[in-house]
Design a protein around this motif. Structure first.
Motif, PDB file in Angstrom:
ATOM      1  N   LYS A 133     -34.215  18.154  21.213  1.00  0.00           N
ATOM      2  CA  LYS A 133     -32.812  17.781  21.226  1.00  0.00           C
ATOM      3  C   LYS A 133     -32.555  16.277  21.326  1.00  0.00           C
ATOM      4  CE  LYS A 133     -31.435  22.192  23.193  1.00  0.00           C
ATOM      5  NZ  LYS A 133     -31.857  22.904  22.051  1.00  0.00           N
ATOM      6  N   ALA A 134     -33.585  15.466  21.372  1.00  0.00           N
ATOM      7  CA  ALA A 134     -33.415  14.036  21.584  1.00  0.00           C
ATOM      8  C   ALA A 134     -32.808  13.320  20.379  1.00  0.00           C
ATOM      9  CB  ALA A 134     -34.756  13.398  21.931  1.00  0.00           C
ATOM     10  N   LEU A 135     -32.909  13.890  19.192  1.00  0.00           N
ATOM     11  CA  LEU A 135     -32.449  13.224  17.991  1.00  0.00           C
ATOM     12  C   LEU A 135     -31.333  14.008  17.315  1.00  0.00           C
ATOM     13  CD1 LEU A 135     -35.903  12.399  16.394  1.00  0.00           C
ATOM     14  CD2 LEU A 135     -34.458  10.864  17.713  1.00  0.00           C
ATOM     15  N   GLY A 136     -30.430  13.285  16.678  1.00  0.00           N
ATOM     16  CA  GLY A 136     -29.407  13.917  15.867  1.00  0.00           C
ATOM     17  C   GLY A 136     -30.005  14.434  14.569  1.00  0.00           C
ATOM     18  N   ARG A 137     -29.247  15.236  13.834  1.00  0.00           N
ATOM     19  CA  ARG A 137     -29.743  15.849  12.607  1.00  0.00           C
ATOM     20  C   ARG A 137     -30.250  14.811  11.614  1.00  0.00           C
ATOM     21  NH1 ARG A 137     -29.086  16.831   7.507  1.00  0.00           N
ATOM     22  NH2 ARG A 137     -27.213  15.590   7.274  1.00  0.00           N
ATOM     23  N   ARG A 138     -29.473  13.786  11.347  1.00  0.00           N
ATOM     24  CA  ARG A 138     -29.888  12.782  10.365  1.00  0.00           C
ATOM     25  C   ARG A 138     -31.168  12.070  10.794  1.00  0.00           C
ATOM     26  NH1 ARG A 138     -23.947  10.282   9.176  1.00  0.00           N
ATOM     27  NH2 ARG A 138     -23.256  11.963   7.803  1.00  0.00           N
ATOM     28  N   ASP A 139     -31.274  11.752  12.057  1.00  0.00           N
ATOM     29  CA  ASP A 139     -32.485  11.087  12.546  1.00  0.00           C
ATOM     30  C   ASP A 139     -33.693  12.007  12.408  1.00  0.00           C
ATOM     31  OD1 ASP A 139     -30.777   9.011  13.180  1.00  0.00           O
ATOM     32  OD2 ASP A 139     -30.779   9.427  15.338  1.00  0.00           O
ATOM     33  N   ARG A 140     -33.516  13.296  12.694  1.00  0.00           N
ATOM     34  CA  ARG A 140     -34.619  14.258  12.532  1.00  0.00           C
ATOM     35  C   ARG A 140     -35.056  14.337  11.071  1.00  0.00           C
ATOM     36  NH1 ARG A 140     -31.286  17.479  15.582  1.00  0.00           N
ATOM     37  NH2 ARG A 140     -31.081  18.971  13.877  1.00  0.00           N
ATOM     38  N   VAL A 141     -34.089  14.337  10.168  1.00  0.00           N
ATOM     39  CA  VAL A 141     -34.405  14.392   8.734  1.00  0.00           C
ATOM     40  C   VAL A 141     -35.201  13.161   8.324  1.00  0.00           C
ATOM     41  CG1 VAL A 141     -33.387  14.297   6.414  1.00  0.00           C
ATOM     42  CG2 VAL A 141     -32.482  15.907   8.113  1.00  0.00           C
TER      43      VAL A 141
END
Length: 149
Positions: free
Chosen positions: A16-24
């Motif tokens: 959960k540490a990253l937002g969706r765009r950052d995970r992508v």
């Protein structure tokens, strides 16, 4: 620092540490560690053909946030794009590939029991469907479809 892509993406085990765009973005970079991924490729995986006008700034923002999580030197900015420069042992997919290579070497050396142990350990890296953040991106489809090293 651990980047796990063999299941839902996690950094250091935290999903959960990253937002969706950052995970992508980090998943896209992890598909090709040590290789340059262009900002355009990252935009393609984020939005497909419907790029917002602000896409270059959004991609830059993702990289800035990822450097805060991964370390300032984990992602290099180069004239042609970005490159993930973490040790390969920090990416679970890379560890898995090396374990498969090692198991083959052990089998060739007529050590099937040791090869089995190495493969059993490698299988524990899998936590679900890999690279789920990159569904629909051709580079990820190729990566998930290829046989293990």
């Amino acid at each position: 620092m651990g980047i796990d892509v063999l299941g839902p993406l996690t950094i250091e085990g935290d999903q959960k540490a990253l937002g969706r765009r950052d995970r992508v973005v980090v998943a896209a970079l992890a598909v090709h560690p040590g290789e340059v991924v262009s900002a355009e490729q990252l935009a393609d995986v984020l939005w497909g053909e419907q790029l917002p006008p602000s896409w270059p700034k959004v991609v830059q923002g993702c990289v800035v946030r990822l450097r805060k999580v991964l370390g300032t030197h984990a992602i290099e900015t180069l004239p042609l794009g970005y490159r993930l420069v973490v040790p390969l042992d920090e990416i679970d997919a890379q560890r898995f590939d090396r374990a498969v290579v090692r198991a083959r070497e052990l089998l060739a050396a007529d050590e099937p029991e040791r090869a089995g142990v190495v493969l059993a350990d490698a299988l524990t890296l899998w936590r679900g469907r890999p690279l789920t953040e990159l569904d629909g991106w051709d580079a990820a489809r190729v990566e998930t479809a290829r046989p293990a090293a």
